[in-house]
Design a protein around this motif. Structure first.
Motif, PDB file in Angstrom:
ATOM      1  N   UNK A  31       0.690  -1.150  -0.009  1.00  0.00           N
ATOM      2  CA  UNK A  31      -0.128  -0.088   0.148  1.00  0.00           C
ATOM      3  C   UNK A  31       0.704   1.278  -0.103  1.00  0.00           C
ATOM      4  N   UNK A  32       1.876   1.629   0.716  1.00  0.00           N
ATOM      5  CA  UNK A  32       2.709   2.581   0.937  1.00  0.00           C
ATOM      6  C   UNK A  32       3.521   2.614  -0.220  1.00  0.00           C
ATOM      7  N   UNK A  33       4.106   1.722  -0.926  1.00  0.00           N
ATOM      8  CA  UNK A  33       4.831   1.783  -2.353  1.00  0.00           C
ATOM      9  C   UNK A  33       3.819   2.421  -3.141  1.00  0.00           C
ATOM     10  N   UNK A  34       2.680   1.973  -3.463  1.00  0.00           N
ATOM     11  CA  UNK A  34       1.583   2.384  -4.030  1.00  0.00           C
ATOM     12  C   UNK A  34       1.442   3.946  -3.916  1.00  0.00           C
ATOM     13  N   UNK A  35       1.219   4.159  -2.789  1.00  0.00           N
ATOM     14  CA  UNK A  35       0.911   5.675  -2.434  1.00  0.00           C
ATOM     15  C   UNK A  35       2.198   6.344  -2.760  1.00  0.00           C
ATOM     16  N   UNK A  36       3.220   6.232  -2.518  1.00  0.00           N
ATOM     17  CA  UNK A  36       4.471   6.795  -3.158  1.00  0.00           C
ATOM     18  C   UNK A  36       4.671   6.907  -4.541  1.00  0.00           C
ATOM     19  N   UNK A  37       4.226   5.891  -5.227  1.00  0.00           N
ATOM     20  CA  UNK A  37       4.352   5.955  -6.711  1.00  0.00           C
ATOM     21  C   UNK A  37       3.293   7.073  -7.145  1.00  0.00           C
ATOM     22  N   UNK A  44       6.360  17.515  -9.305  1.00  0.00           N
ATOM     23  CA  UNK A  44       7.617  18.148  -8.563  1.00  0.00           C
ATOM     24  C   UNK A  44       7.683  17.544  -7.074  1.00  0.00           C
ATOM     25  N   UNK A  45       8.767  16.619  -6.939  1.00  0.00           N
ATOM     26  CA  UNK A  45       8.961  15.912  -5.622  1.00  0.00           C
ATOM     27  C   UNK A  45       9.317  17.086  -4.495  1.00  0.00           C
ATOM     28  N   UNK A  46       9.860  18.096  -4.754  1.00  0.00           N
ATOM     29  CA  UNK A  46      10.303  19.090  -3.593  1.00  0.00           C
ATOM     30  C   UNK A  46       9.000  19.758  -2.845  1.00  0.00           C
ATOM     31  N   UNK A  47       7.921  19.926  -3.620  1.00  0.00           N
ATOM     32  CA  UNK A  47       6.875  20.711  -3.068  1.00  0.00           C
ATOM     33  C   UNK A  47       5.572  19.901  -2.969  1.00  0.00           C
ATOM     34  N   UNK A  48       6.060  18.388  -3.130  1.00  0.00           N
ATOM     35  CA  UNK A  48       4.799  17.464  -2.908  1.00  0.00           C
ATOM     36  C   UNK A  48       4.717  16.860  -1.514  1.00  0.00           C
ATOM     37  N   UNK A  49       3.710  17.248  -0.749  1.00  0.00           N
ATOM     38  CA  UNK A  49       3.427  16.920   0.580  1.00  0.00           C
ATOM     39  C   UNK A  49       3.041  15.587   0.675  1.00  0.00           C
ATOM     40  N   UNK A  50       2.420  15.277  -0.195  1.00  0.00           N
ATOM     41  CA  UNK A  50       1.682  13.747  -0.142  1.00  0.00           C
ATOM     42  C   UNK A  50       3.070  12.898  -0.334  1.00  0.00           C
ATOM     43  N   UNK A  51       3.905  12.899  -1.248  1.00  0.00           N
ATOM     44  CA  UNK A  51       5.082  12.250  -1.500  1.00  0.00           C
ATOM     45  C   UNK A  51       5.679  12.078  -0.044  1.00  0.00           C
ATOM     46  N   UNK A  52       6.520  13.409   0.336  1.00  0.00           N
ATOM     47  CA  UNK A  52       7.250  13.289   1.613  1.00  0.00           C
ATOM     48  C   UNK A  52       6.383  12.514   2.628  1.00  0.00           C
ATOM     49  N   UNK A  53       5.173  12.741   3.068  1.00  0.00           N
ATOM     50  CA  UNK A  53       4.350  12.055   4.055  1.00  0.00           C
ATOM     51  C   UNK A  53       4.241  10.496   3.875  1.00  0.00           C
ATOM     52  N   UNK A  54       4.360  10.168   2.626  1.00  0.00           N
ATOM     53  CA  UNK A  54       4.221   8.610   2.597  1.00  0.00           C
ATOM     54  C   UNK A  54       5.600   8.081   2.652  1.00  0.00           C
ATOM     55  N   UNK A  55       6.584   9.050   2.134  1.00  0.00           N
ATOM     56  CA  UNK A  55       8.092   8.493   2.574  1.00  0.00           C
ATOM     57  C   UNK A  55       8.253   8.464   3.965  1.00  0.00           C
TER      58      UNK A  55
END
Length: 161
Positions: A31-37, A44-55
């Motif tokens: 699930x978390x791998x899918x959320x990260x993808x 833009x990953x620098x300003x992607x809060x969802x990406x950083x939260x999932x990581x």
């Protein structure tokens, strides 16, 4: 938790931790791998809060997996010892602590959730001084505030989970 000393667990606690480990290493990792993808695809990953939260959550999951693997590897699974009038790991202790009556389980904090009793571990200040004491015996320890705290064992019972 990374310890080389055995941790006493009831069968129910062991099963609960094994089930949590199974869930984290299979379902939750996927699930978390899918959320990260999915978050990565948002741009833009620098300003992607969802990406950083999932990581961040992925890091917490992996940390918990390591903790659970160590716990289960070091676990000694058996029923609580029969009370013999002496404080030992897995017994329910009644004591006068600083003049106040208290009743608690002397066990690893991993048994939290198996009982409504407060748990004192062998690593706690009180746990270090009560191990092996018999009913009527006293000991004292230094509290975090520097005060000496006297403990008198008044009863030792078998833990019923």
């Amino acid at each position: 938790m990374t310890t080389s000393e055995p941790t006493w667990l009831t069968q129910a606690a062991y099963d609960r931790y094994a089930e949590e480990l199974e869930f984290l290493t299979t379902t939750r990792r996927v699930e978390i791998a899918k959320e990260i993808q999915e978050a990565r695809e948002d741009g833009d990953l620098k300003e992607n809060a969802g990406y950083h939260a999932a990581k961040d959550e992925q890091g917490q999951i992996e940390s918990r997996i390591v903790e659970l693997e160590a716990l289960l590897k070091s676990a000694e699974v058996h029923e609580a010892p029969q009370a013999s009038g002496r404080v030992e790991l897995g017994t329910v202790v009644s004591a006068k602590v600083a003049g106040r009556d208290q009743r608690f389980l002397y066990a690893s904090t991993e048994l939290q959730g198996e009982t409504d009793l407060r748990i004192f571990s062998p690593e706690s200040p009180i746990g270090k001084v009560i191990d092996g004491l018999k009913i009527g015996e006293k000991a004292s320890y230094e509290a975090p505030n520097g005060q000496q705290v006297e403990v008198e064992i008044t009863n030792v019972e078998t833990f019923e989970s």
